[in-house]
Enzyme design. Structure first.
Site, short mmCIF file in Angstrom:
data_model
loop_
_atom_site.label_atom_id
_atom_site.label_comp_id
_atom_site.label_asym_id
_atom_site.label_seq_id
_atom_site.Cartn_x
_atom_site.Cartn_y
_atom_site.Cartn_z
N LYS A 164 1.30 -6.47 7.20
CA LYS A 164 1.07 -6.34 5.76
C LYS A 164 -0.44 -6.31 5.56
O LYS A 164 -1.15 -7.24 5.93
CB LYS A 164 1.69 -7.51 5.02
CG LYS A 164 1.35 -7.48 3.53
CD LYS A 164 2.17 -8.46 2.73
CE LYS A 164 1.75 -8.43 1.28
NZ LYS A 164 2.56 -9.34 0.45
N LYS A 180 3.74 -2.56 5.61
CA LYS A 180 3.49 -2.46 4.18
C LYS A 180 2.00 -2.32 3.91
O LYS A 180 1.24 -3.10 4.48
CB LYS A 180 4.01 -3.74 3.53
CG LYS A 180 3.68 -3.85 2.07
CD LYS A 180 4.19 -5.16 1.55
CE LYS A 180 3.84 -5.28 0.09
NZ LYS A 180 4.24 -6.55 -0.45
C1 PBG Z 1 3.42 -11.03 -2.51
C2 PBG Z 1 3.93 -9.64 -2.45
C3 PBG Z 1 3.20 -8.52 -2.85
C4 PBG Z 1 4.06 -7.44 -2.76
C5 PBG Z 1 5.29 -7.90 -2.29
N1 PBG Z 1 5.19 -9.28 -2.08
C6 PBG Z 1 1.83 -8.40 -3.39
C7 PBG Z 1 0.70 -9.10 -2.75
O1 PBG Z 1 0.70 -9.39 -1.55
O2 PBG Z 1 -0.24 -9.37 -3.48
C8 PBG Z 1 3.65 -6.06 -3.14
C9 PBG Z 1 4.72 -5.08 -3.43
C10 PBG Z 1 4.27 -3.86 -4.15
O3 PBG Z 1 3.08 -3.62 -4.40
O4 PBG Z 1 5.16 -3.09 -4.50
N2 PBG Z 1 3.68 -11.92 -1.53
#
Ligand code: PBG
Length: 323
Positions: free
Chosen positions: A194, A247
């Site tokens: 991520k 992601k």
């Molecule tokens: C937070 C989380 C995020 C997303 C999913 N879980 C955002 C972040 O890490 O700030 C993002 C999903 C998206 O942008 O569609 N744990």
């Protein structure tokens, strides 16, 4: 010329015959935002067509998706500021919005696959995925909170638990916590690679979960790194993950491919909020063809090696019969 590759493109029938990659409803996971109250359905300004639902309307939305053949959902809560604190205690409170929502969906639709998000940010007064002390994100102390959260999700009926926090060791910690409590059948879809991405902006608007200070670069990965994704993926596999997720998706197709080539586990990809927003904005301006752009994006994510795609496009592709 002996080889004329155009021969295999000469008709629609032949093009379909040689098509290498397909997207099907079974591959899609639809993220849904939940908000407190009754009869609520408010559109996220930066995500046209995506809404925050109160539990009653969430059930209606899940029902309409199931009727379209869309059967997997990833739930995210919009938590009121009054319920946020330093330790995200709301995340495992029995009567919290999120746990009520999971229970309601699984009670009404036991056949639906419910994926739950494990991370502190929606519940944290600091807006971070871990406990903050003197401006630092604490790793091992956060694991305890994540364990309680994951267990609460499992007790509420979650099918797949998806830790999105990027703390070290959390997959193993959550696996053990679940197993010790008799939830060895609950799966873990780990956000393995991520990245600290600009493309989460609209999601943070949807949940009002942006960090109150700083950024997430001490735990989310540097977008410049590819090999580091393998370290994360290998660890998650060793720690007991059932799926490895990358992601965002679109700007990281190489990472999806790399992980796919190095594991036997199914790879998931999260086609995130900003990727959705880009397409919608261009479509609203008349700059892109919505169906073609959307299907090209989803197909490319499958082509790169993703088995499952978390995408805000999931419902519209079925509703419009784009598959
Ligand atoms: C937070 C989380 C995020 C997303 C999913 N879980 C955002 C972040 O890490 O700030 C993002 C999903 C998206 O942008 O569609 N744990």
């Amino acid at each position: 010329m002996l080889q004329r590759p155009r021969r295999n493109r000469k008709s629609e029938v032949i093009r379909q015959m040689v098509q290498e990659t397909h997207v099907s409803a079974a591959n899609l996971i639809f993220p849904l935002f939940i908000v407190d109250g009754e009869n609520q359905k408010t559109e996220v300004a930066s995500m046209p067509g995506i809404f925050r639902y109160s539990i009653d309307n969430l059930l209606r939305e899940v029902d309409s998706c199931l009727n379209l053949g869309l059967k997997s959902f990833d739930l995210f809560p919009n938590i009121h500021d009054d319920f946020k604190d330093k330790y995200a205690t709301e995340s495992y409170r029995e009567e919290s919005l999120y746990l009520r929502a999971i229970r309601a969906v699984k009670k009404e639709f036991p056949e639906a696959c419910v994926v739950t998000d494990v991370a502190m940010d929606p519940y944290s007064s600091d807006g971070h995925d871990g406990i903050v002390e003197n401006g630092e994100i604490l790793n091992d102390e956060t694991l305890e909170v994540l364990g309680k959260m994951a267990l609460a999700h499992a007790r509420s009926g979650a099918d797949i638990i998806a830790p999105s926090d990027m703390m070290d060791g959390r997959v193993g910690y959550i696996r053990k916590t679940l197993d010790d409590a008799g939830f060895s059948h609950v799966s873990i879809m780990s956000y393995s690679a991520k990245y600290a991405s600009a493309f989460y902006g609209p999601f943070r608007d949807a949940l009002n979960s942006a960090p109150k200070f700083g950024d997430k670069k001490t735990y989310q990965m540097n977008p410049a790194n590819q090999r580091e994704a393998l370290i994360e993926a290998n660890l998650d596999e060793l720690e007991g993950a059932d799926f490895l997720m990358v992601k965002p998706a679109l700007a990281y197709l190489d990472v999806i491919k790399l992980i796919k080539d190095n594991t036997e586990l199914p790879v998931a990809a999260y086609n995130v909020s900003g990727e959705y927003a880009m397409i919608k904005a261009a479509v609203q301006n008349g700059w892109l063809n919505e169906q073609r752009a959307t299907m090209e994006v989803l197909t490319s994510i499958r082509r790169a090696g993703a088995t499952a795609i978390l995408t805000y496009h999931a419902k519209e592709v079925l509703l419009n019969k784009w598959l």
